[in-house]
Design an enzyme around this catalytic site. Structure first.
Site, short mmCIF file in Angstrom:
data_model
loop_
_atom_site.label_atom_id
_atom_site.label_comp_id
_atom_site.label_asym_id
_atom_site.label_seq_id
_atom_site.Cartn_x
_atom_site.Cartn_y
_atom_site.Cartn_z
N SER A 179 0.87 -1.17 0.00
CA SER A 179 0.00 0.00 0.00
C SER A 179 0.90 1.21 0.00
O SER A 179 2.07 1.13 0.41
CB SER A 179 -0.88 0.00 1.26
OG SER A 179 -1.53 1.26 1.42
N TYR A 220 -1.66 -0.95 10.68
CA TYR A 220 -1.82 -1.30 9.27
C TYR A 220 -0.60 -0.84 8.48
O TYR A 220 -0.05 -1.60 7.67
CB TYR A 220 -3.09 -0.68 8.70
CG TYR A 220 -3.25 -0.91 7.22
CD1 TYR A 220 -3.61 -2.17 6.72
CD2 TYR A 220 -3.04 0.12 6.30
CE1 TYR A 220 -3.73 -2.38 5.36
CE2 TYR A 220 -3.18 -0.08 4.94
CZ TYR A 220 -3.52 -1.34 4.48
OH TYR A 220 -3.65 -1.56 3.12
#
Length: 280
Positions: A135, A149
């Protein structure tokens, strides 16, 4: 000859769009999901070019079974896409040890399980492509409420860079994919978990969380079908990039991080480099 792909986390989101695009383009595809019914409903039943596999990426035996069944059906595996994962929102103080470890178990150790089980086959055949879907939050971490995360995706960036160097002698290429915001269900409750015990003081975290859930969700600028096309084109390149940032927003954030790091390097260079032993 068309390549054989193994895609994890394929019952929804970017993984599903990739599988659909691959099958429409004539590739042979094995796809995994925690629930076989979800995958079959989304893509279809087993066929000559497609096998749906119920797989828990956190379970080594389950992953090994998926790899074995893929090779038995297609004869080989050319491309692996480590796409399985989920988002976790919450301040570091709010998230329990169990909540944090679960996110690492899926996003990090799940991908490592797949890599360990597929590499013996790829080394033997002397070729292979591995896409590790991280990401932009694995490159820049300044998002309140997404620390854990981000940590899982930063970890993926780190081990992927090492992996690329380790497997290069075997003809295996690694690409770290860092998407920005793509219009999938990633920000829905099914893919984005929140703390069981919120702390009222973290108003900034709640605000960011609400923006993601209510404003970004469904309005993301990225088209997942175009992202799927990018995966396929990169897989066909002789010398694919190690880092693939997907989306204009990902590019903008990456460039801002690079500029910020360069500024810190320049500002403190004299002090930070005057640390060596001085010999007479």
């Amino acid at each position: 000859m068309k390549k054989v792909w193994l895609v994890t986390g394929a019952s929804k989101g970017l993984g599903l769009k990739l599988v659909e695009k691959l099958l429409a383009s004539g590739y042979q595809v094995a796809a995994t999901s925690r629930k076989l019914d979800d995958l079959q409903k989304a893509v279809g039943e087993k066929s000559e070019n497609f096998i749906p596999l119920e797989t828990d990426v956190t379970d080594e035996a389950s992953v090994e079974k998926a790899v074995r069944e893929t090779i038995a059906h297609f004869g080989n595996i050319d491309v692996v896409v480590n796409n399985a994962g989920y988002g976790l929102a919450g301040a570091l103080e709010e998230l329990t040890d169990a909540e944090s470890r679960e996110n690492f178990d899926v996003n990090v150790f799940g991908a490592l399980n797949v890599i360990r089980k597929v590499l013996p086959h790829m080394r033997e055949q002397g070729s292979g492509r591995i896409f590790n879907v991280a990401s932009i939050a694995g490159f820049i971490g300044s998002f309140p409420g997404f620390g854990i995360y981000c940590a899982t995706k930063f970890a993926m960036h780190g081990f992927s860079e090492s992996l690329a160097a380790e497997v290069e002698p075997f003809g295996i290429k690694v690409t770290i994919v860092s998407p920005g915001y793509f219009r999938t269900g990633f920000l829905s409750s099914a893919s984005l978990k929140v703390p069981k015990h919120e702390i009222g003081a973290y108003e900034n975290v709640r605000q960011v969380q609400k923006v993601h859930e209510n404003e970004y969700n469904g309005n993301q600028p990225g088209d997942p079908e175009k992202a799927a096309t990018a995966f396929i084109k990169i897989a066909e390149q002789q010398n694919p990039p190690l880092h693939l940032f997907l989306g204009q927003d990902a590019y903008d954030l990456a460039e801002s991080k690079i500029k910020a790091v360069q500024k810190d390097l320049d500002t403190e260079k004299e002090l930070a480099t005057a640390t060596a032993f001085v010999t007479a």
